[in-house]
Design a protein around this motif. Sequence first.
Motif, short mmCIF file in Angstrom:
data_model
loop_
_atom_site.label_atom_id
_atom_site.label_comp_id
_atom_site.label_asym_id
_atom_site.label_seq_id
_atom_site.Cartn_x
_atom_site.Cartn_y
_atom_site.Cartn_z
N ASP A 118 -5.11 6.76 -5.11
CA ASP A 118 -6.50 6.47 -4.60
C ASP A 118 -6.32 6.67 -3.13
O ASP A 118 -7.33 6.34 -2.42
CB ASP A 118 -7.19 5.28 -5.17
N GLY A 119 -5.00 6.66 -2.60
CA GLY A 119 -5.17 6.52 -1.03
C GLY A 119 -5.48 8.00 -0.31
O GLY A 119 -5.61 8.84 -1.03
N THR A 120 -6.24 7.56 0.76
CA THR A 120 -6.87 8.84 1.53
C THR A 120 -6.17 9.44 2.43
O THR A 120 -6.68 10.48 3.06
CB THR A 120 -8.28 8.29 1.96
N ALA A 121 -5.08 8.89 3.01
CA ALA A 121 -4.15 9.41 4.08
C ALA A 121 -3.32 10.61 3.71
O ALA A 121 -3.02 11.48 4.53
CB ALA A 121 -3.34 8.46 4.84
N ILE A 154 -9.18 5.27 9.95
CA ILE A 154 -8.58 4.10 9.32
C ILE A 154 -8.17 4.24 7.99
O ILE A 154 -8.36 3.58 7.08
CB ILE A 154 -9.85 2.90 9.18
N HIS A 155 -7.10 5.54 8.11
CA HIS A 155 -6.68 5.90 6.73
C HIS A 155 -5.16 5.34 6.71
O HIS A 155 -4.45 5.55 5.36
CB HIS A 155 -6.64 7.32 6.56
N THR A 156 -4.51 5.07 8.15
CA THR A 156 -3.15 4.86 7.68
C THR A 156 -2.94 3.55 6.80
O THR A 156 -1.73 3.50 6.02
CB THR A 156 -2.73 4.31 9.27
N ALA A 195 2.53 9.39 11.60
CA ALA A 195 2.26 10.64 10.93
C ALA A 195 3.43 11.34 10.17
O ALA A 195 4.50 11.13 10.83
CB ALA A 195 1.38 11.76 11.71
N ILE A 196 3.25 11.82 9.06
CA ILE A 196 4.27 12.43 8.33
C ILE A 196 4.09 13.43 7.60
O ILE A 196 2.86 13.90 7.23
CB ILE A 196 5.02 11.40 7.16
N ALA A 197 5.03 14.59 7.42
CA ALA A 197 4.98 15.69 6.67
C ALA A 197 6.27 16.14 6.08
O ALA A 197 7.23 15.79 6.49
CB ALA A 197 4.33 16.67 7.45
N ILE A 198 6.40 16.60 4.80
CA ILE A 198 7.38 16.92 4.25
C ILE A 198 7.07 18.31 3.50
O ILE A 198 6.18 18.56 2.68
CB ILE A 198 7.64 15.78 3.17
N GLY A 199 7.99 19.08 3.58
CA GLY A 199 7.65 20.76 2.99
C GLY A 199 8.81 21.48 3.29
O GLY A 199 10.18 21.26 3.89
#
Length: 649
Positions: free
Chosen positions: A154-157, A181-183, A248-252
Amino acid sequence: MIAQAATKAEKRLSGLFVRLVVVAAVATGLMLSACTSKDPEAAAPLALVDKTVDSHSYARPQEARVSHVDLDLTADFQAKMLKGTATLTLITEANAKQVILDTRALDIESVTDAAGTPLKFTLGKGNAMMGKPLTIELPQGAQKIVVHYQTTKDGTALQWLSPEQTAGKKLPFLFSQGEEIHTRTWIPTQDSPAIRQTYAARIVVPKDLMAVMSADRLTPEGERVAGHANQRAYRFEMKEPIAPYLIAIAIGDLGFKSEGSRTGVYAEKATLAAASAEFTDMQAMLEAAEKLYGPYKWGRYDVLVLPPSFPFGGMENPTLTFATPTVLAGDKSLVSLIAHEMAHSWSGNLVTNATWEDFWLNEGFTVYFEGRIMEEVYGKDRADMLRVLGWQDLQGTMKDLTENGNPDFTRLHPDLRGINPDDYFSDVPYEKGAAFLRMLEAHFGRKKLDAYLKGYFQRFAFKSMTTEAFLVDLRTHLLKNDDDLEKSLKINAWLYDKGMPDNVVVPTSAALNEVSAQVLAFIEGASAKELKVDNYSSPQWQYMLTHMPETLTDAQLADLDATFKFSQSHNSEILFAWLQLAIKHRYQPAMAPLHDFLTEQGRRKYVVPLYKSLMAQPGWGVDMAKKIYAEARPGYHDVTRGSVDDIVK
């Protein structure tokens, strides 16, 4: 929800100061030690910022505030979950008994002190917008707490993408979007832009994926994880205090290509070559920005091109801008987005809005700065065209908000108490804010305004700022406390009133004026082939399409499309303008490209207006909007879904 605002300026100002609390911690020296600049000229504005209450956070920073976050998280792509710990370093009053964090859609397992001793905690009652306050009881003198937790669906970030939703189609992808305010849906912390925090992180990922964050990359190649041959760990550190929404984070399946001594591009390996070719001017942009407003203070400036579901054009995460692939036009025609996000390294990241009601301090300054960078690198004609297009968008937004939406949102500083700050997202803080600075430029001249802005970024570097505090600084350093000048420039009206003051400087462009002549010729009977459009740039095509009349025939639309191949355009701005025109005229041959555009990318700037246009067409348009959205919705980010859900009912 429509904000109810007082109608008189003095009532609005009174209401603002009612919301300022006298913080007890100022007397103890807590806030002064944490926030006050060494520059005595910055002390008065910062003291005002210290008293500001952020209505979108449960935190009580006057008692205990987070100063550093240390993350140790493992990414589970099967469960679509980050799991681990957040170790928070606190600055507290001597007698602080608790700390309150912001959380939403997090599974809190336990909380301990630094030695591992369990601490009592409660999740209070909350709401869908703000989530629930996490209140943790503190032992006397406690300076660190460890929160054991995991994210939830249910998280939005966070958006977890299947391999099929990526460019490479082989490996999954994860990215975050913390603004506004999603962090709090992936990190338990005090999620207010006024509570700046340094951070460090250890992120464990599957060994065939790469992790990147908005911080210095301490282990660019990753490191082995003992006992887990199928995993790699990446470590990061951000030494400067930033607002939580910028973590912020990204993984790919990522690759990297250098573009200069301090600039480079990350992207999925399948799109890296195209992304690198598009952004070869990044180093020149960075040097132009420094020439204008002082040294770049973040080390490297890199860009990460995300999968197409990313909801925004770009996100200015420090050291690593997140960007939409919709800017990859193949001819550098849309690189103003990079100029915009780069400008945020000063306006937004270096000096940050303290509350979301002060959002224009980020975006208005950045649009103005973006224009100056574009002018330095690409020339005045191109910059002027972009300013005119921005002004044109603002006029449409102002009209819509006044007639059909919320006129209070035409203010630079609206009342957002009880309102999701996502709902304030529009051209107003961007373009009206930039117009305010252009008005100051017209009066004082560029030399004086540039000196003021450069000093502003120096005085408040790594600090947060409110509109009221900015006004104090503006009066001191630019207006020189000249009350008559302030009144003549209508400063109060610009900052606090609805609509647009009458001393606005409307941007003009000779190149776009010439486009108007071609539009008139087409309306009067010239064929598309007869139009003098050789070497038109993206802004000129956009201007042409947005100035076509509502009386076009199917034959005229077919002539335009056959001649200029609008339906096949790789420039997303041109294609978007063409599809809007096609919907308005119910031009059916463009509906297949419309379907593809809406299902292949989720950038809110394009998606929201196109669905609105379809829903405004009774019968076929409504049916098409519902059919396309049912197919496209699972691939959109939650931020985009939240907007479109309210449109396609």
